[in-house]
Scaffold this active site. Sequence first.
Site, short mmCIF file in Angstrom:
data_model
loop_
_atom_site.label_atom_id
_atom_site.label_comp_id
_atom_site.label_asym_id
_atom_site.label_seq_id
_atom_site.Cartn_x
_atom_site.Cartn_y
_atom_site.Cartn_z
N GLU A 35 0.87 -1.17 0.00
CA GLU A 35 0.00 0.00 0.00
C GLU A 35 0.92 1.23 0.00
O GLU A 35 1.78 1.35 0.87
CB GLU A 35 -0.87 -0.02 1.26
N ARG A 263 4.81 -12.82 9.86
CA ARG A 263 5.53 -11.60 9.54
C ARG A 263 6.85 -11.54 10.29
O ARG A 263 7.04 -12.21 11.29
CB ARG A 263 4.69 -10.34 9.80
N LYS A 273 4.41 0.69 9.42
CA LYS A 273 4.54 1.94 8.68
C LYS A 273 3.98 3.10 9.48
O LYS A 273 4.52 4.20 9.43
CB LYS A 273 3.80 1.82 7.34
P1 ATP Z 1 2.50 -2.12 8.01
O1 ATP Z 1 1.89 -2.92 9.10
O2 ATP Z 1 3.92 -1.77 8.22
O3 ATP Z 1 1.67 -0.95 7.57
P2 ATP Z 1 1.34 -3.54 5.88
O4 ATP Z 1 1.20 -5.00 5.91
O5 ATP Z 1 0.13 -2.75 6.11
O6 ATP Z 1 2.52 -3.14 6.80
P3 ATP Z 1 1.54 -3.35 3.07
O7 ATP Z 1 2.06 -2.25 2.24
O8 ATP Z 1 0.12 -3.70 3.00
O9 ATP Z 1 1.96 -3.01 4.54
O10 ATP Z 1 2.44 -4.66 2.86
C1 ATP Z 1 2.79 -5.18 1.61
C2 ATP Z 1 3.14 -6.62 1.82
O11 ATP Z 1 4.21 -6.76 2.73
C3 ATP Z 1 1.97 -7.40 2.38
O12 ATP Z 1 1.83 -8.60 1.65
C4 ATP Z 1 2.36 -7.65 3.81
O13 ATP Z 1 1.81 -8.84 4.27
C5 ATP Z 1 3.88 -7.69 3.73
N1 ATP Z 1 4.48 -7.33 5.00
C6 ATP Z 1 4.28 -6.19 5.70
N2 ATP Z 1 4.96 -6.21 6.86
C7 ATP Z 1 5.62 -7.39 6.90
C8 ATP Z 1 6.50 -8.02 7.84
N3 ATP Z 1 6.84 -7.43 8.99
N4 ATP Z 1 6.99 -9.25 7.53
C9 ATP Z 1 6.67 -9.83 6.38
N5 ATP Z 1 5.86 -9.31 5.46
C10 ATP Z 1 5.33 -8.10 5.70
MG MG Z 2 -1.55 -3.57 4.63
#
Ligand code: ATP
Ligand code: MG
Length: 557
Positions: A35, A263, A273
């Site tokens: 995102e 994760r 983020k």
């Molecule tokens: P955040 O919690 O930091 O906002 P998010 O999952 O909302 O992270 P996205 O931009 O939606 O952020 O993530 C893109 C991809 O990265 C998704 O498939 C998510 O599952 C993966 N991802 C995010 N954080 C992690 C993590 N700590 N370990 C592994 N994969 C991750």
């Molecule tokens: Mg997300």
Amino acid sequence: MAETTMGTNFIQNAIDEDLKQGKYSDGIHTRFPPEPNGYLHVGHAKSICLNFGLAERNHGLCNLRFDDTNPTKENTEFVDSIKKDIQWLGFSWGDRMFYASDYFDKLYDFAEKLIEKGLAYVDDLTAEQIKEYRGTLTEPGKPSPYRDRPVEENLDLFRRMKAGEFADGEKVLRAKIDMASPNVVMRDPVIYRIAHVAHHRTGDKWCIYPMYDFAHPLSDAIEGITHSVCTLEFEIHRPFYDWLLDSLDFDPMTRPRQIEFARLNLTNTVTSKRKLRQLVEEGYVRGWDDPRMPTISGMRRRGYTPAAIRKFCEEIGVAKADSLVDYAMLEHCVREDLNENADRVMAVLHPLKVVLTNYPEDKQEWLVADNNPMHGGSRFVPFSREIWIDRDDFLEDAPKKFFRLKPGGEVRLKHAYIIKCEEVIKDAEGHITELHCTVDPDSKTGGATAGRKIKGTIQWVACQTALDAEVRLYNTLLETDENGNVPQDFIAALNKDSLEVIADAKIEPSVKLTAAGTHYQFLRIGYFVVDPDTTPEKLVFNRVVGLRDSWAKAQKK
Ligand code: ATP
Ligand code: MG
């Protein structure tokens, strides 16, 4: 450490199983779906390595898809940074960069199709009421009074939602599934909401936006994704993922399948983020690429290499259970890479002048020093009568075991001579201002006394030709409990001493004119990288990581 590595993980096993059953005969296709509401962090690096890695291993493809369904928090700065970070890590999406917003028209049509099938309805309940009606983990929900609206009415209302006839929050579109489902996600989830806001790509075209849970499976299906790999928190959303694709008649032999993995959580590190954004916006760090940040851009500026980050992601593997990975392991991977690839140079962080009283004033020698024990190569290092050594390498009242320089003692200067400390010069306040030493003129490499047994060897920099440099030393950004967990109130846990700036370090002249991103090992000190703040007139270095490998050490115990 996780029990599996990227090469042989449970996701690969699932893919193998699918292929054996004759599914996905057109090949394996994954995607990385960020995102664009912030910069990528080390957790995303794991997801990138996993998704692109699975595609590579299976001779398939991996798309980059921006999940831009939430227009209020997203912008193009984030889009650009994400592209740069993925490329820097060494992966390519080819010509397959997409946006969920590319599919807004198709997604809308799918929503109408659900309505026509009697599988979606327009609800007038407020957000609070919807929450109230949804029930709890132990109690079933109750149906909305609008749940049984006829198809025609739903279609009409949904079209009017699209046409902008209603205010934000006035109506939503919900899937019609099961208000008594033990899985709360299945209790008629909202799939479209009204938001009169401009989108960074579609502008004012839309005032209704699809919810992530609706847009994601369908975007996967539209792109022909076979394996939709995501983190564990989406496990309870999987039934909806499948329900949606089944309801819209996607072929089970080809339609995407969601698989969850744990994760990445790292000690001493926040990987959210939202929290990283707070650090940037409230000025606790210098920006998203501050070298103390666990963002990919921060790690790049800090001097971590793509190869090291990829190695780390491979080593931690993929597991189904959440765990906390030791940050020292990431540093270990960085150190291993730089040990092999960084050139060695001599630098002095806390300079103390040494005058070699028996060395001619007008003499300058060019000594030869090896750059890297693994790759060979060498350079010239100038030597002259006045040199800098590190203050920490001299002790006036030294204990017996101190093998560096002390009054009357000898030490070897790396790549040069053995010197002996004859006199300590002090100012009126008693601070040491310089040392007067003598060189053993035959102790240079190849000389008659070169093999003389001397316990200590120290680095040095000739004064006349030394370059001045600013050196930035980084410590952990956040203080944690003894297990490395960051407390809930992470702002209160910020380490006041996370950045230490040394303004007057001295470096040998061979590094003159190197620019940002060049790595060095400063002998006996650690690994450093040239910071983008460097100009041809002024060198600025970041400490990447020290020499001591606490992770490797702990593994040996
Ligand atoms: P955040 O919690 O930091 O906002 P998010 O999952 O909302 O992270 P996205 O931009 O939606 O952020 O993530 C893109 C991809 O990265 C998704 O498939 C998510 O599952 C993966 N991802 C995010 N954080 C992690 C993590 N700590 N370990 C592994 N994969 C991750
Ligand atoms: Mg997300």
